[in-house]
Write a protein that holds these residues in place. Structure first.
Motif, PDB file in Angstrom:
ATOM      1  N   MET A  14       0.822  -1.255  -0.031  1.00 24.03           N
ATOM      2  CA  MET A  14       0.037   0.093   0.041  1.00 24.03           C
ATOM      3  C   MET A  14       0.870   1.080  -0.081  1.00 24.03           C
ATOM      4  O   MET A  14       0.608   2.327  -0.835  1.00 24.03           O
ATOM      5  N   CYS A  15       1.997   1.318   0.674  1.00 27.28           N
ATOM      6  CA  CYS A  15       2.895   2.507   0.879  1.00 27.28           C
ATOM      7  C   CYS A  15       3.478   2.462  -0.528  1.00 27.28           C
ATOM      8  O   CYS A  15       3.567   3.804  -1.076  1.00 27.28           O
ATOM      9  N   VAL A  16       3.823   1.511  -1.309  1.00 23.63           N
ATOM     10  CA  VAL A  16       4.420   1.657  -2.694  1.00 23.63           C
ATOM     11  C   VAL A  16       3.436   2.234  -3.660  1.00 23.63           C
ATOM     12  O   VAL A  16       3.829   3.240  -4.493  1.00 23.63           O
ATOM     13  N   ALA A  17       1.917   1.700  -3.592  1.00 18.69           N
ATOM     14  CA  ALA A  17       1.250   2.094  -4.382  1.00 18.69           C
ATOM     15  C   ALA A  17       0.924   3.536  -4.321  1.00 18.69           C
ATOM     16  O   ALA A  17       0.636   4.320  -5.117  1.00 18.69           O
ATOM     17  N   GLY A  18       0.743   4.061  -3.092  1.00 17.32           N
ATOM     18  CA  GLY A  18       0.418   5.389  -2.773  1.00 17.32           C
ATOM     19  C   GLY A  18       1.715   6.305  -2.751  1.00 17.32           C
ATOM     20  O   GLY A  18       1.428   7.588  -3.036  1.00 17.32           O
ATOM     21  N   ASP A  19       3.089   5.939  -2.590  1.00 19.19           N
ATOM     22  CA  ASP A  19       4.183   6.770  -2.991  1.00 19.19           C
ATOM     23  C   ASP A  19       4.951   6.250  -3.661  1.00 19.19           C
ATOM     24  O   ASP A  19       5.898   5.607  -3.004  1.00 19.19           O
ATOM     25  N   PRO A  20       4.905   6.117  -4.785  1.00 16.21           N
ATOM     26  CA  PRO A  20       5.833   5.317  -5.580  1.00 16.21           C
ATOM     27  C   PRO A  20       7.089   5.763  -5.862  1.00 16.21           C
ATOM     28  O   PRO A  20       8.162   5.304  -6.299  1.00 16.21           O
ATOM     29  N   GLY A  21       7.373   6.852  -5.539  1.00 17.80           N
ATOM     30  CA  GLY A  21       8.624   7.548  -5.524  1.00 17.80           C
ATOM     31  C   GLY A  21       9.624   7.258  -4.219  1.00 17.80           C
ATOM     32  O   GLY A  21      10.783   7.600  -4.210  1.00 17.80           O
ATOM     33  N   ALA A  61       0.346   0.971 -19.673  1.00 17.84           N
ATOM     34  CA  ALA A  61       1.713   1.730 -20.309  1.00 17.84           C
ATOM     35  C   ALA A  61       1.509   2.409 -21.642  1.00 17.84           C
ATOM     36  O   ALA A  61       2.169   3.317 -21.933  1.00 17.84           O
ATOM     37  N   SER A  62       0.840   1.442 -22.422  1.00 21.46           N
ATOM     38  CA  SER A  62       0.677   2.046 -23.852  1.00 21.46           C
ATOM     39  C   SER A  62      -0.317   3.315 -23.472  1.00 21.46           C
ATOM     40  O   SER A  62      -0.396   4.040 -24.608  1.00 21.46           O
ATOM     41  N   HIS A  67       1.018   5.795 -13.216  1.00 20.76           N
ATOM     42  CA  HIS A  67       0.474   5.536 -11.675  1.00 20.76           C
ATOM     43  C   HIS A  67      -0.232   4.174 -11.623  1.00 20.76           C
ATOM     44  O   HIS A  67       0.063   3.306 -10.564  1.00 20.76           O
ATOM     45  N   GLU A  68      -0.964   3.879 -12.697  1.00 17.65           N
ATOM     46  CA  GLU A  68      -1.635   2.586 -12.650  1.00 17.65           C
ATOM     47  C   GLU A  68      -0.814   1.436 -13.043  1.00 17.65           C
ATOM     48  O   GLU A  68      -1.053   0.236 -12.431  1.00 17.65           O
ATOM     49  N   VAL A  69       0.122   1.667 -13.914  1.00 15.49           N
ATOM     50  CA  VAL A  69       1.189   0.580 -13.966  1.00 15.49           C
ATOM     51  C   VAL A  69       1.737   0.098 -12.567  1.00 15.49           C
ATOM     52  O   VAL A  69       2.113  -1.002 -12.308  1.00 15.49           O
ATOM     53  N   ALA A  93       7.849   2.814 -15.846  1.00 14.88           N
ATOM     54  CA  ALA A  93       6.947   3.769 -15.254  1.00 14.88           C
ATOM     55  C   ALA A  93       7.645   4.963 -14.369  1.00 14.88           C
ATOM     56  O   ALA A  93       7.337   6.183 -14.570  1.00 14.88           O
ATOM     57  N   CYS A  94       8.600   4.618 -13.775  1.00 12.58           N
ATOM     58  CA  CYS A  94       9.596   5.412 -12.795  1.00 12.58           C
ATOM     59  C   CYS A  94      10.090   6.257 -13.768  1.00 12.58           C
ATOM     60  O   CYS A  94      10.562   7.490 -13.139  1.00 12.58           O
ATOM     61  N   GLU A  95      10.677   5.849 -14.806  1.00 15.42           N
ATOM     62  CA  GLU A  95      11.580   6.756 -15.605  1.00 15.42           C
ATOM     63  C   GLU A  95      10.437   7.911 -16.154  1.00 15.42           C
ATOM     64  O   GLU A  95      11.014   8.945 -16.216  1.00 15.42           O
ATOM     65  N   ASN A  96       9.429   7.623 -16.527  1.00 17.11           N
ATOM     66  CA  ASN A  96       8.250   8.517 -17.051  1.00 17.11           C
ATOM     67  C   ASN A  96       7.931   9.570 -15.962  1.00 17.11           C
ATOM     68  O   ASN A  96       7.346  10.597 -16.194  1.00 17.11           O
TER      69      ASN A  96
END
Length: 227
Positions: A14-21, A61-62, A67-69, A93-96
């Motif tokens: 949940m933490c990663v999904a909510g704060d992916p950076g 991704a396409s 964020h959904e990825v 996703a993180c790159e973008n």
């Protein structure tokens, strides 16, 4: 630490999904997965339960829904932390999303589970080069040079990266014991004029390795790099 990796995985997912950076959340999530599943290598026969997740990730991704990825990827990794395709999509996703620290973690994890994967090494090389780590970038191509059909591309990329490394080193030495800073009086010397033409040629045809080599020769003539 309490010996309940499932609870830790649920919380950190949940933490990663909510704060992916947040790289700390991500590293903790991956550590919890390793505690539960152990260190596994990627398998050609991935669990059928994760195939739908990867398909949804590719669709997101396409559509550039990065964020959904990440959110879909977190759920996929909970079932199969060795899914290198999922890890590479999350790195993209993180790159973008301009999250380079987390991008690096996903790429490193993907390489750990599938060290000979062509696309994984290709992405890792591109990331390493973007950070100025040319030796690491070159090593990625050496790692897959013997894969069927990859020898020519690997040789070209190793040559290109080697020249970029030389040019970058030369630019860093300019004005510090290397070539004297260019002034208005000598801005149009033959070597600088030739260098400008070569750099323009690279922009027009970045795949031409010979042009990179000529630029390296010009830099050496200018005294911008050590002989």
């Amino acid at each position: 630490q309490a010996g309940d990796p499932k609870y830790a995985i649920d919380m950190f997912s949940m933490c990663v999904a909510g704060d992916p950076g947040n790289v700390v959340f991500l590293q903790s999530f991956l550590t919890a997965l390793r505690h539960k599943h152990g260190a596994k290598k990627s398998s050609t026969f991935a669990p059928l339960s994760t195939m739908g997740g990867r398909s949804s990730m590719k669709k997101a991704a396409s559509q550039a829904n990065w964020h959904e990825v990440i959110k879909l990827g977190v759920n996929t990794l909970k079932s199969n932390p060795a899914d290198h395709t999922c890890l590479l999509l999350m790195a993209e996703a993180c790159e973008n999303l301009m999250m380079p620290e987390c991008q690096a973690v996903y790429l490193r994890t993907a390489l750990d589970v599938a060290p000979a994967d062509v696309e994984g090494n290709r992405q890792c090389s591109r990331y390493a080069a973007s950070q100025g780590n040319y030796d690491q970038a070159i090593e990625c191509w050496r790692r897959i040079a013997k894969v069927k059909g990859m020898a020519e591309e690997a040789d070209q990329e190793i040559a290109r990266l080697s020249v970029e490394k030389t040019i970058t080193a030369g630019q860093g030495l300019t004005g510090r014991g290397g070539a004297k800073p260019t002034t208005d009086d000598d801005a149009a010397t033959p070597t600088t004029s030739r260098r400008a033409k070569l750099e323009q040629a690279i922009k027009e045809n970045p795949a031409d390795i010979d042009t990179y080599l000529e630029v390296a020769d010009v830099l050496e003539q200018e005294g911008s790099i050590e002989a």
